[in-house]
Design a protein around this motif. Structure first.
Motif, PDB file in Angstrom:
ATOM      1  N   UNK A 270      51.951  28.232  33.895  1.00  0.00           N
ATOM      2  CA  UNK A 270      52.421  29.140  34.879  1.00  0.00           C
ATOM      3  C   UNK A 270      53.499  29.222  34.118  1.00  0.00           C
ATOM      4  N   UNK A 271      54.278  27.772  34.394  1.00  0.00           N
ATOM      5  CA  UNK A 271      55.548  27.914  34.635  1.00  0.00           C
ATOM      6  C   UNK A 271      56.025  28.688  32.987  1.00  0.00           C
ATOM      7  N   UNK A 272      55.423  28.181  32.283  1.00  0.00           N
ATOM      8  CA  UNK A 272      55.645  28.836  30.813  1.00  0.00           C
ATOM      9  C   UNK A 272      55.572  29.897  30.452  1.00  0.00           C
ATOM     10  N   UNK A 273      55.192  30.665  30.811  1.00  0.00           N
ATOM     11  CA  UNK A 273      54.380  32.167  31.369  1.00  0.00           C
ATOM     12  C   UNK A 273      54.185  32.945  31.878  1.00  0.00           C
ATOM     13  N   UNK A 274      55.409  32.778  32.635  1.00  0.00           N
ATOM     14  CA  UNK A 274      55.606  33.203  34.260  1.00  0.00           C
ATOM     15  C   UNK A 274      55.757  35.474  33.675  1.00  0.00           C
ATOM     16  N   UNK A 275      55.874  35.675  32.674  1.00  0.00           N
ATOM     17  CA  UNK A 275      56.307  36.633  31.820  1.00  0.00           C
ATOM     18  C   UNK A 275      54.893  37.483  31.360  1.00  0.00           C
ATOM     19  N   UNK A 276      54.266  36.620  31.535  1.00  0.00           N
ATOM     20  CA  UNK A 276      52.856  37.124  31.146  1.00  0.00           C
ATOM     21  C   UNK A 276      51.688  37.114  32.270  1.00  0.00           C
ATOM     22  N   UNK A 277      52.011  36.284  33.302  1.00  0.00           N
ATOM     23  CA  UNK A 277      50.705  36.077  34.215  1.00  0.00           C
ATOM     24  C   UNK A 277      51.689  35.546  35.628  1.00  0.00           C
ATOM     25  N   UNK A 336      63.644  15.982  32.061  1.00  0.00           N
ATOM     26  CA  UNK A 336      63.468  16.876  31.020  1.00  0.00           C
ATOM     27  C   UNK A 336      62.550  17.933  31.563  1.00  0.00           C
ATOM     28  N   UNK A 337      61.125  16.778  32.208  1.00  0.00           N
ATOM     29  CA  UNK A 337      59.916  17.000  31.726  1.00  0.00           C
ATOM     30  C   UNK A 337      59.924  18.285  33.573  1.00  0.00           C
ATOM     31  N   UNK A 338      60.493  18.482  34.128  1.00  0.00           N
ATOM     32  CA  UNK A 338      60.673  18.870  35.370  1.00  0.00           C
ATOM     33  C   UNK A 338      60.807  20.671  34.585  1.00  0.00           C
ATOM     34  N   UNK A 339      61.015  20.577  34.108  1.00  0.00           N
ATOM     35  CA  UNK A 339      61.059  22.068  33.090  1.00  0.00           C
ATOM     36  C   UNK A 339      60.099  22.463  32.610  1.00  0.00           C
ATOM     37  N   UNK A 340      58.449  21.664  32.263  1.00  0.00           N
ATOM     38  CA  UNK A 340      57.815  21.790  31.751  1.00  0.00           C
ATOM     39  C   UNK A 340      56.782  22.257  32.284  1.00  0.00           C
ATOM     40  N   UNK A 341      57.076  21.839  34.054  1.00  0.00           N
ATOM     41  CA  UNK A 341      56.234  21.634  34.727  1.00  0.00           C
ATOM     42  C   UNK A 341      55.535  20.877  34.928  1.00  0.00           C
ATOM     43  N   UNK A 342      56.498  19.839  34.849  1.00  0.00           N
ATOM     44  CA  UNK A 342      55.530  18.190  35.667  1.00  0.00           C
ATOM     45  C   UNK A 342      56.405  18.388  37.100  1.00  0.00           C
TER      46      UNK A 342
END
Length: 373
Positions: A270-277, A336-342
């Motif tokens: 979800x974090x990586x694709x908020x422009x789509x979903x 760094x992993x927070x930016x990927x959604x961790x």
């Protein structure tokens, strides 16, 4: 290096995936006889480790959860870019598939780590032990929420776990008995829901996300719907629930193309694709970081990886990989992993995981009982 990797995380993950494919294609049969000879007659980890010989593979192999995969891949690529060690190979096999590979033995052609979006099961520990893999450390790396996603821009859904259960269960109670699920539209379940065909893209049976969904949604729903009488329903197989493989990005793509479908996947996607979903509410609660880590979001879970300690010293870099994964640079709330959604562990819990690794705390049947409540 962190900045350069973040500038194109898709390219980074593709690099790992291509490497994994190449290694798998080339190495399925290699060293089997040598590996078997290198193990003790009873296959125990302690005797294998005492033998002390290095494996020729020279590169860490990691399998398991598709949810943990983006985090593990990032750590692997950072390790390869900032040390003299080869970049570990990370494969997305699902939690269940990962445990099968991990537990297959102590040898060069078996993985060194497996990622999981749920705790190891007692049956999986026994499988490991039966194959000589009896020195394992469990590391929890953070929290995740299972998201019920839909196409961005559509009217936001708010679904209860009971409604989700009725949508995906193979059988539902009607007139005092369980019958094959007759619900074709969401409005058949509740008139307040959209008059859309039920179409749910979800994880396959090998996935820890599916295990967690069944436990946190379907088991809960069955307990609160009159008529199940303690039975846990299975997931329907009439085309309304579509298993979509271990690549959660495929579910995201399908949702972006179908306004009426919903999908089941981990919060990081979800974090990586908020422009789509976008995410539906579950029991009135949105999947936000603070609500997932507190457990208020009802489909929250912990994320893990497991270490095969008999391979430490035989495969270069295992200790460095774990140390990097658990570092503040990666796994903390500033990492760094927070930016990927961790969703990171509190500092004291993260420090506790470092101590578990330092002490090589061993997974036992008793420790797994506490994990499963």
């Amino acid at each position: 290096m962190l900045t350069s990797l973040f500038s194109n995380p898709t390219r980074s993950f593709l690099t790992i995936a291509v490497t994994a494919f190449a290694l798998t294609a080339c190495g399925q049969g290699e060293q089997q006889n040598t590996d078997q000879a290198g193990q003790s007659s009873n296959g125990s980890d302690s005797q294998a480790q005492n033998a002390g010989e290095k494996y020729s593979r020279g590169q860490i192999r990691i399998v398991g959860s598709s949810t943990v995969y983006p985090f593990s891949s990032y750590v692997a690529e950072e390790m390869g870019a900032t040390t003299d060690l080869r970049t570990p190979v990370v494969e997305s096999t699902g939690s269940g598939g990962g445990f099968k590979l991990f537990c297959s033995g102590v040898s060069e052609d078996t993985p060194d780590f497996t990622n999981a979006s749920r705790p190891m099961k007692a049956s999986e520990l026994k499988m490991c032990q039966d194959n000589g893999v009896d020195d394992i450390t469990q590391i929890m790396v953070g929290y995740d929420g299972i998201v019920i996603g839909q196409k961005a821009g559509e009217p936001a859904l708010d679904l209860s776990r009971e409604q989700l259960t009725k949508a995906v269960a193979a059988q539902v109670p009607q007139d005092g008995q369980l019958v094959d699920n007759p619900y074709a539209k969401w409005s058949d379940i509740d008139p307040s829901l959209p008059d859309h065909e039920i179409l749910v893209y979800g994880p396959p049976t090998s996935s820890g996300t599916r295990d967690a969904f069944e436990e946190l949604v379907i088991e809960h729903g069955a307990e609160h719907i009159d008529g199940y009488n303690g039975e846990k329903p299975s997931i329907r197989q009439d085309g309304k629930f579509v298993p979509s493989g271990e690549n959660d990005n495929l579910i995201v793509q399908k949702l972006a193309q179908n306004a009426n479908a919903i999908g089941i996947f981990g919060y990081s996607f979800l974090e990586e694709n908020r422009n789509k979903i976008q995410a539906a509410k579950v029991d009135g609660v949105e999947p936000k970081r603070e609500l997932i880590s507190s457990g208020e979001y009802p489909i929250s879970r912990s994320l893990f990886f497991y270490t095969k300690n008999a391979h430490v010293g035989r495969i270069d870099g295992m200790e460095q990989y774990v140390d990097l994964f658990l570092s503040d640079q990666m796994a903390s709330d500033r990492g760094a992993l927070k930016s990927l959604g961790l969703i990171s562990l509190p500092p004291e819990e993260l420090e506790g995981m470092r101590e578990k690794w330092k002490n090589r705390d061993k997974v036992t049947a008793e420790s797994l009982k506490s994990e499963h409540g």
